[in-house]
Design a protein around this motif. Structure first.
Motif, PDB file in Angstrom:
ATOM      1  N   LEU A  95       0.821  -1.213   0.000  1.00  0.00           N
ATOM      2  CA  LEU A  95       0.000   0.000   0.000  1.00  0.00           C
ATOM      3  C   LEU A  95       0.856   1.266   0.000  1.00  0.00           C
ATOM      4  CD1 LEU A  95      -2.760  -1.045   2.571  1.00  0.00           C
ATOM      5  CD2 LEU A  95      -2.954  -0.960   0.076  1.00  0.00           C
ATOM      6  N   GLY A  96       1.920   1.244   0.795  1.00  0.00           N
ATOM      7  CA  GLY A  96       2.734   2.449   0.922  1.00  0.00           C
ATOM      8  C   GLY A  96       3.954   2.503   0.029  1.00  0.00           C
ATOM      9  N   GLY A  97       4.399   1.308  -0.444  1.00  0.00           N
ATOM     10  CA  GLY A  97       5.646   1.255  -1.207  1.00  0.00           C
ATOM     11  C   GLY A  97       5.620   2.086  -2.468  1.00  0.00           C
ATOM     12  N   THR A  98       4.524   1.990  -3.205  1.00  0.00           N
ATOM     13  CA  THR A  98       4.417   2.775  -4.430  1.00  0.00           C
ATOM     14  C   THR A  98       4.449   4.255  -4.107  1.00  0.00           C
ATOM     15  OG1 THR A  98       3.127   1.041  -5.513  1.00  0.00           O
ATOM     16  CG2 THR A  98       2.973   3.248  -6.433  1.00  0.00           C
ATOM     17  N   LEU A  99       3.785   4.652  -3.016  1.00  0.00           N
ATOM     18  CA  LEU A  99       3.722   6.056  -2.638  1.00  0.00           C
ATOM     19  C   LEU A  99       5.090   6.593  -2.249  1.00  0.00           C
ATOM     20  CD1 LEU A  99       2.071   8.589  -2.030  1.00  0.00           C
ATOM     21  CD2 LEU A  99       1.638   7.659   0.260  1.00  0.00           C
ATOM     22  N   PHE A 100       5.776   5.906  -1.311  1.00  0.00           N
ATOM     23  CA  PHE A 100       7.037   6.496  -0.853  1.00  0.00           C
ATOM     24  C   PHE A 100       8.160   6.351  -1.862  1.00  0.00           C
ATOM     25  CE2 PHE A 100       6.983   2.465   1.792  1.00  0.00           C
ATOM     26  CZ  PHE A 100       8.064   1.799   1.205  1.00  0.00           C
ATOM     27  N   ARG A 101       8.120   5.329  -2.699  1.00  0.00           N
ATOM     28  CA  ARG A 101       9.154   5.250  -3.730  1.00  0.00           C
ATOM     29  C   ARG A 101       8.865   6.232  -4.861  1.00  0.00           C
ATOM     30  NH1 ARG A 101       9.288  -0.230  -1.878  1.00  0.00           N
ATOM     31  NH2 ARG A 101      11.391  -0.800  -1.243  1.00  0.00           N
ATOM     32  N   SER A 102       7.588   6.502  -5.116  1.00  0.00           N
ATOM     33  CA  SER A 102       7.248   7.546  -6.080  1.00  0.00           C
ATOM     34  C   SER A 102       7.742   8.892  -5.588  1.00  0.00           C
ATOM     35  CB  SER A 102       5.722   7.602  -6.282  1.00  0.00           C
ATOM     36  OG  SER A 102       5.244   6.423  -6.890  1.00  0.00           O
ATOM     37  N   ALA A 103       7.529   9.174  -4.297  1.00  0.00           N
ATOM     38  CA  ALA A 103       8.007  10.435  -3.725  1.00  0.00           C
ATOM     39  C   ALA A 103       9.520  10.529  -3.828  1.00  0.00           C
ATOM     40  CB  ALA A 103       7.570  10.527  -2.264  1.00  0.00           C
ATOM     41  N   GLN A 104      10.196   9.416  -3.590  1.00  0.00           N
ATOM     42  CA  GLN A 104      11.654   9.377  -3.648  1.00  0.00           C
ATOM     43  C   GLN A 104      12.161   9.810  -5.015  1.00  0.00           C
ATOM     44  OE1 GLN A 104      14.197   5.858  -2.135  1.00  0.00           O
ATOM     45  NE2 GLN A 104      13.681   5.291  -4.214  1.00  0.00           N
ATOM     46  N   PHE A 105      11.661   9.175  -6.077  1.00  0.00           N
ATOM     47  CA  PHE A 105      12.132   9.492  -7.418  1.00  0.00           C
ATOM     48  C   PHE A 105      11.567  10.820  -7.912  1.00  0.00           C
ATOM     49  CE2 PHE A 105      13.134   4.949  -7.473  1.00  0.00           C
ATOM     50  CZ  PHE A 105      14.371   4.961  -8.099  1.00  0.00           C
ATOM     51  N   GLY A 106      10.318  11.116  -7.539  1.00  0.00           N
ATOM     52  CA  GLY A 106       9.718  12.366  -7.978  1.00  0.00           C
ATOM     53  C   GLY A 106      10.449  13.575  -7.419  1.00  0.00           C
ATOM     54  N   VAL A 107      10.711  13.576  -6.114  1.00  0.00           N
ATOM     55  CA  VAL A 107      11.434  14.685  -5.482  1.00  0.00           C
ATOM     56  C   VAL A 107      12.859  14.767  -6.026  1.00  0.00           C
ATOM     57  CG1 VAL A 107      12.390  15.511  -3.292  1.00  0.00           C
ATOM     58  CG2 VAL A 107      10.029  14.706  -3.403  1.00  0.00           C
ATOM     59  N   TYR A 108      13.494  13.616  -6.231  1.00  0.00           N
ATOM     60  CA  TYR A 108      14.850  13.606  -6.791  1.00  0.00           C
ATOM     61  C   TYR A 108      14.896  14.290  -8.159  1.00  0.00           C
ATOM     62  CZ  TYR A 108      19.015  11.797  -9.134  1.00  0.00           C
ATOM     63  OH  TYR A 108      20.175  11.688  -9.849  1.00  0.00           O
ATOM     64  N   GLU A 109      13.972  13.911  -9.048  1.00  0.00           N
ATOM     65  CA  GLU A 109      13.960  14.472 -10.396  1.00  0.00           C
ATOM     66  C   GLU A 109      13.731  15.979 -10.361  1.00  0.00           C
ATOM     67  OE1 GLU A 109      14.697  13.105 -13.174  1.00  0.00           O
ATOM     68  OE2 GLU A 109      14.701  10.966 -12.699  1.00  0.00           O
ATOM     69  N   VAL A 110      12.767  16.425  -9.555  1.00  0.00           N
ATOM     70  CA  VAL A 110      12.463  17.849  -9.471  1.00  0.00           C
ATOM     71  C   VAL A 110      13.644  18.614  -8.867  1.00  0.00           C
ATOM     72  CG1 VAL A 110      10.988  19.577  -8.369  1.00  0.00           C
ATOM     73  CG2 VAL A 110       9.970  17.525  -9.376  1.00  0.00           C
ATOM     74  N   ALA A 111      14.218  18.080  -7.786  1.00  0.00           N
ATOM     75  CA  ALA A 111      15.342  18.753  -7.134  1.00  0.00           C
ATOM     76  C   ALA A 111      16.555  18.840  -8.060  1.00  0.00           C
ATOM     77  CB  ALA A 111      15.712  18.011  -5.849  1.00  0.00           C
ATOM     78  N   LEU A 112      16.847  17.741  -8.761  1.00  0.00           N
ATOM     79  CA  LEU A 112      18.015  17.732  -9.641  1.00  0.00           C
ATOM     80  C   LEU A 112      17.839  18.713 -10.795  1.00  0.00           C
ATOM     81  CD1 LEU A 112      20.764  16.471 -10.265  1.00  0.00           C
ATOM     82  CD2 LEU A 112      19.583  14.706 -11.575  1.00  0.00           C
ATOM     83  N   GLY A 140      15.687  10.871  -0.611  1.00  0.00           N
ATOM     84  CA  GLY A 140      15.703   9.916   0.490  1.00  0.00           C
ATOM     85  C   GLY A 140      14.936  10.402   1.702  1.00  0.00           C
ATOM     86  N   VAL A 141      15.058  11.688   2.019  1.00  0.00           N
ATOM     87  CA  VAL A 141      14.305  12.246   3.147  1.00  0.00           C
ATOM     88  C   VAL A 141      12.808  12.187   2.855  1.00  0.00           C
ATOM     89  CG1 VAL A 141      13.801  14.370   4.416  1.00  0.00           C
ATOM     90  CG2 VAL A 141      16.173  13.722   3.972  1.00  0.00           C
ATOM     91  N   ALA A 142      12.419  12.539   1.629  1.00  0.00           N
ATOM     92  CA  ALA A 142      11.002  12.479   1.258  1.00  0.00           C
ATOM     93  C   ALA A 142      10.456  11.068   1.418  1.00  0.00           C
ATOM     94  CB  ALA A 142      10.821  12.956  -0.185  1.00  0.00           C
ATOM     95  N   ARG A 143      11.231  10.089   0.987  1.00  0.00           N
ATOM     96  CA  ARG A 143      10.804   8.700   1.158  1.00  0.00           C
ATOM     97  C   ARG A 143      10.703   8.332   2.640  1.00  0.00           C
ATOM     98  NH1 ARG A 143      13.755   3.068  -0.872  1.00  0.00           N
ATOM     99  NH2 ARG A 143      12.939   1.786   0.823  1.00  0.00           N
ATOM    100  N   GLY A 144      11.711   8.719   3.418  1.00  0.00           N
ATOM    101  CA  GLY A 144      11.744   8.337   4.828  1.00  0.00           C
ATOM    102  C   GLY A 144      10.567   8.874   5.614  1.00  0.00           C
ATOM    103  N   VAL A 145      10.193  10.127   5.353  1.00  0.00           N
ATOM    104  CA  VAL A 145       9.075  10.737   6.069  1.00  0.00           C
ATOM    105  C   VAL A 145       7.787   9.960   5.825  1.00  0.00           C
ATOM    106  CG1 VAL A 145       7.612  12.790   6.173  1.00  0.00           C
ATOM    107  CG2 VAL A 145      10.099  13.036   6.126  1.00  0.00           C
ATOM    108  N   ILE A 146       7.578   9.532   4.578  1.00  0.00           N
ATOM    109  CA  ILE A 146       6.353   8.792   4.236  1.00  0.00           C
ATOM    110  C   ILE A 146       6.456   7.337   4.662  1.00  0.00           C
ATOM    111  CG2 ILE A 146       4.862   8.056   2.331  1.00  0.00           C
ATOM    112  CD1 ILE A 146       5.832  10.565   0.820  1.00  0.00           C
ATOM    113  N   GLU A 147       7.634   6.762   4.527  1.00  0.00           N
ATOM    114  CA  GLU A 147       7.796   5.320   4.745  1.00  0.00           C
ATOM    115  C   GLU A 147       7.757   4.923   6.217  1.00  0.00           C
ATOM    116  OE1 GLU A 147      10.830   1.682   3.518  1.00  0.00           O
ATOM    117  OE2 GLU A 147      11.561   3.742   3.474  1.00  0.00           O
ATOM    118  N   ALA A 148       8.205   5.813   7.120  1.00  0.00           N
ATOM    119  CA  ALA A 148       8.412   5.439   8.518  1.00  0.00           C
ATOM    120  C   ALA A 148       7.236   4.672   9.134  1.00  0.00           C
ATOM    121  CB  ALA A 148       8.754   6.674   9.351  1.00  0.00           C
ATOM    122  N   PRO A 149       5.994   5.178   9.087  1.00  0.00           N
ATOM    123  CA  PRO A 149       4.902   4.419   9.719  1.00  0.00           C
ATOM    124  C   PRO A 149       4.583   3.109   9.000  1.00  0.00           C
ATOM    125  CG  PRO A 149       4.055   6.357   8.584  1.00  0.00           C
ATOM    126  CD  PRO A 149       5.532   6.480   8.592  1.00  0.00           C
TER     127      PRO A 149
END
Length: 288
Positions: A95-112, A140-149
């Motif tokens: 349930l959460g994997g797609t969300l937090f890994r999407s955030a990981q790559f999405g934030v990375y692409e935008v930041a880069l 990684g931080v974006a993923r961690g914040v969502i993934e933790a729970p």
């Protein structure tokens, strides 16, 4: 007189359709592609890698399994609970994997992309692209914040412990730290390693090799994270658990199933990620 009528079909080339893309729409498309590709990566990783992740977590965070080998833990789990036991904790990750890994790559692409547009390029020691490092940390931080729970619920199920709403963010600091280091390392290796290989690397081996190198870089933090979230090491801080793991030779506990999982899951997931990126680049307007 017989009249013969000939029908001639003329095929004219279809005119090219161009779409005007505003900067705002371009940014939205860029964000969407990053998230869609990351979602494909996350879903594939979960489906392929969950059984070995369960074995790895039990090796790290169950006191009765701290001295057992990979195969014994896996076989005992299958004997007692069937194949379903290997997928313990799979639902929260699904349930959460797609969300937090999407955030990981999405934030990375935008930041880069933002860093490349707004800041000068510079390579640390002539090798490390600082923009990749910073974008990787952000992802990684974006993923961690969502993934933790989600991760706490997953680990609790894997080690057969109970959890409650009040414990959802237990170990969140070390989870975010681990993910920041993990994805930063992955991004750096993905930037550095493929050019060193004659002929380059396929998407599968790019994902497998770079993710394994990244896991090796931060593995002790993963051991501590699993122990903090398991509920089996109450009263211990992350620092004390790290020191105990060092004294007990457990800093790389669970590494074998972890790297096997990483090879299969991240290799297959990177193929899915690249397919989504290629499809987007082919079908969407040329906004990159």
């Amino acid at each position: 007189m017989t009249q013969i009528q000939a029908q001639v079909q003329v095929h004219l080339p279809s005119p090219e359709v161009t779409v005007a893309v505003t900067p705002g729409v371009a940014k939205a498309l860029e964000f969407a592609v990053g998230f869609a590709a990351g979602g494909a990566y996350g879903l594939t990783s979960v489906v392929v890698g969950q059984p070995l992740d369960t074995v790895k977590t039990r090796m790290q965070a169950r006191p009765d399994a701290l001295s057992s080998c990979t195969w014994r833990i896996g076989l005992e789990l299958v004997r007692s609970q069937g194949v379903r036991g290997l997928y313990r904790g799979g639902m929260p990750v699904f349930l959460g994997g797609t969300l937090f890994r999407s955030a990981q790559f999405g934030v990375y692409e935008v930041a880069l992309r933002h860093l490349k547009q707004q800041t000068p390029k510079h390579e640390i020691f002539g090798v490390l692209d600082w923009q990749v490092v910073v974008a990787g940390l952000a992802g990684g931080v974006a993923r961690g914040v969502i993934e933790a729970p989600f991760d706490l619920v997953k680990v609790s199920h894997q080690v057969e412990q109970t959890w409650s709403v009040s414990t959802l963010f237990k170990g969140s600091a070390v989870t975010i730290t681990r993910n920041a280091g993990l994805f930063c390392a992955f991004s750096v290796y993905r930037d550095l390693v493929p050019p060193l290989i004659p002929g380059g690397l396929s998407p599968f081996w790019t994902g497998a090799l770079c993710s394994n190198l990244a896991w090796l870089t931060i593995w002790p933090l993963d051991v501590v994270k699993s122990q903090r979230q398991s509920g089996n090491f109450c009263g211990h801080s992350s620092i004390s658990l790290l020191a105990d793991a060092a004294r007990g030779g457990l800093l790389f506990r669970g590494l074998v199933p972890g790297l096997l999982r990483s090879t299969m899951a991240n290799g297959c997931a990177m193929v899915a990620y690249k397919k989504i990126e290629e499809f987007a680049n082919m079908k969407l307007p040329q906004w990159r």
